[in-house]
Design a protein around this motif. Sequence first.
Motif, short mmCIF file in Angstrom:
data_model
loop_
_atom_site.label_atom_id
_atom_site.label_comp_id
_atom_site.label_asym_id
_atom_site.label_seq_id
_atom_site.Cartn_x
_atom_site.Cartn_y
_atom_site.Cartn_z
N SER A 142 0.69 -1.04 -0.29
CA SER A 142 -0.10 -0.07 -0.21
C SER A 142 0.80 0.59 0.02
O SER A 142 2.34 1.04 0.22
CB SER A 142 -0.51 0.27 1.56
OG SER A 142 -0.11 0.08 2.58
N PRO A 143 0.13 2.23 -0.17
CA PRO A 143 1.50 3.42 -0.90
C PRO A 143 1.82 3.71 1.81
O PRO A 143 2.77 4.52 1.05
CB PRO A 143 -0.26 4.55 -0.61
CG PRO A 143 -1.23 3.86 -1.73
CD PRO A 143 -1.01 2.46 -1.03
N ASN A 144 1.50 3.64 2.36
CA ASN A 144 1.65 3.65 3.17
C ASN A 144 2.81 2.54 3.64
O ASN A 144 3.65 2.90 4.54
CB ASN A 144 0.56 3.54 4.57
CG ASN A 144 -0.08 4.95 4.22
OD1 ASN A 144 0.02 5.58 3.79
ND2 ASN A 144 -1.39 4.18 4.97
N GLU A 145 3.00 1.54 2.89
CA GLU A 145 4.31 0.45 3.11
C GLU A 145 4.93 0.95 1.66
O GLU A 145 6.43 0.00 2.07
CB GLU A 145 3.28 -0.75 3.13
CG GLU A 145 2.22 -1.20 3.99
CD GLU A 145 1.61 -2.35 3.93
OE1 GLU A 145 0.98 -3.56 4.71
OE2 GLU A 145 1.11 -2.94 2.03
N VAL A 146 4.48 1.24 1.07
CA VAL A 146 5.95 1.28 -0.01
C VAL A 146 7.42 1.71 0.34
O VAL A 146 8.75 1.55 0.30
CB VAL A 146 5.31 2.25 -1.06
CG1 VAL A 146 6.71 2.21 -1.74
CG2 VAL A 146 4.32 1.70 -1.91
N ASP A 147 7.48 2.99 1.34
CA ASP A 147 8.48 3.58 1.77
C ASP A 147 9.51 2.11 2.28
O ASP A 147 11.07 2.38 2.58
CB ASP A 147 8.67 4.51 2.47
CG ASP A 147 8.07 5.89 1.14
OD1 ASP A 147 8.70 5.46 0.08
OD2 ASP A 147 7.76 7.12 1.85
N LYS A 148 8.90 1.38 3.24
CA LYS A 148 9.48 0.59 4.20
C LYS A 148 9.91 -0.49 3.75
O LYS A 148 11.13 -1.11 3.60
CB LYS A 148 8.60 0.31 4.74
CG LYS A 148 7.73 1.17 6.46
CD LYS A 148 7.28 0.59 7.26
CE LYS A 148 6.60 1.89 7.65
NZ LYS A 148 5.19 1.23 9.50
N VAL A 149 9.33 -0.86 2.67
CA VAL A 149 9.62 -2.23 1.61
C VAL A 149 10.85 -1.67 0.67
O VAL A 149 12.01 -2.48 0.59
CB VAL A 149 8.71 -1.75 0.56
CG1 VAL A 149 8.86 -3.49 -0.27
CG2 VAL A 149 6.86 -3.53 1.40
N VAL A 150 11.05 -0.66 0.03
CA VAL A 150 11.90 0.05 -0.56
C VAL A 150 13.33 0.87 0.77
O VAL A 150 13.76 -0.43 -0.21
CB VAL A 150 11.37 1.52 -1.04
CG1 VAL A 150 12.87 1.93 -1.58
CG2 VAL A 150 11.04 1.32 -1.95
N GLU A 151 13.84 0.51 1.52
CA GLU A 151 13.93 0.88 2.08
C GLU A 151 14.66 -0.85 2.44
O GLU A 151 15.82 -1.16 2.90
CB GLU A 151 13.77 1.27 3.46
CG GLU A 151 14.91 1.57 5.20
CD GLU A 151 14.40 2.40 5.92
OE1 GLU A 151 14.62 2.32 6.94
OE2 GLU A 151 12.96 2.37 5.92
N LEU A 152 13.82 -1.69 3.12
CA LEU A 152 14.15 -2.66 3.46
C LEU A 152 15.01 -4.00 1.94
O LEU A 152 16.01 -4.11 2.54
CB LEU A 152 13.12 -4.02 4.15
CG LEU A 152 12.77 -3.67 5.81
CD1 LEU A 152 11.45 -4.91 5.26
CD2 LEU A 152 13.65 -4.04 6.15
N MET A 153 14.21 -3.26 0.43
CA MET A 153 15.29 -3.80 -0.34
C MET A 153 16.61 -3.41 -0.79
O MET A 153 17.53 -3.51 -1.01
CB MET A 153 14.59 -3.32 -1.26
CG MET A 153 12.65 -4.32 -1.13
SD MET A 153 12.05 -4.22 -2.64
CE MET A 153 13.11 -5.56 -4.04
N LEU A 154 17.00 -1.58 -0.18
CA LEU A 154 17.97 -1.10 -0.12
C LEU A 154 18.77 -1.45 0.61
O LEU A 154 19.90 -2.03 0.61
CB LEU A 154 17.63 0.51 -0.60
CG LEU A 154 17.01 1.19 -1.39
CD1 LEU A 154 16.61 3.06 -0.99
CD2 LEU A 154 17.54 0.80 -2.47
N LYS A 155 18.85 -2.23 1.52
CA LYS A 155 20.09 -2.30 2.85
C LYS A 155 20.21 -3.98 2.16
O LYS A 155 21.45 -3.64 2.39
CB LYS A 155 18.54 -2.53 3.75
CG LYS A 155 19.24 -2.87 5.69
CD LYS A 155 18.95 -2.83 6.90
CE LYS A 155 18.22 -1.56 6.45
NZ LYS A 155 17.88 -1.54 8.23
#
Length: 223
Positions: free
Chosen positions: A191-204
């Motif tokens: 969801s829009p509220n989850e995207v940034d958190k998912v991206v942060e994990l993938m980048l890490k």
Amino acid sequence: IEDITGGKVLLRIISNLADKRIVKAWTKVPPTSIGGEEVVDRIVYAWAFAASDPYRAATHNKGIMNGIVAVALATGQDTRAIEAGAHAYACKDGRYKPLTIWQKDENGYLDGYIEVPLAVGTVGGSIRSNPMARLALKILGVSTAKELAEVMASVGLAQNLAALKALSTEGIQKGHMKLHARQLALAAGASPNEVDKVVELMLKEGVFTLEKAKEALSRVRST
């Protein structure tokens, strides 16, 4: 023309090299706003590379046109004519050169300048029949071709600054991968509220696949 020259007209078309409709834009950037004096120097060096090498200049100008053409598309302009004119103008001195200039002033500020031919319009058949183009012009707050051209040149200059900063510091790959991660997060159902958190994990973790995005989303939802 035939009466004046005594010749015969063969072609009834104007040139896309609109060198009588040159648009100029300037900017002065404090070093503190872009990462410091070293970043200013790197941007100037990157521009100097393009100024001395036509292979680099081609990509340099392509980045400028990324910004200009985006505005042109949104406002119903002839993007191919604009591109052709800009690249032809880049050769006006007999060698292909950048459409921008970047220099450091005596106070350490970054000075940017762009000069580009832009034959654009705000009225006419294609714009009148395109409601999205009319809406884009309204959003931009422009009412004349001159104002639109000034916006387009400014966007081209800003786009060039962003590209040179990225290329001379962290590289554009980082930005591309972040965008790719966002697309994967959305594809995984975030969801829009989850995207940034998912991206942060993938980048890490440095893994960019749909399966990894689904795994990251599951972890976000479990916390």
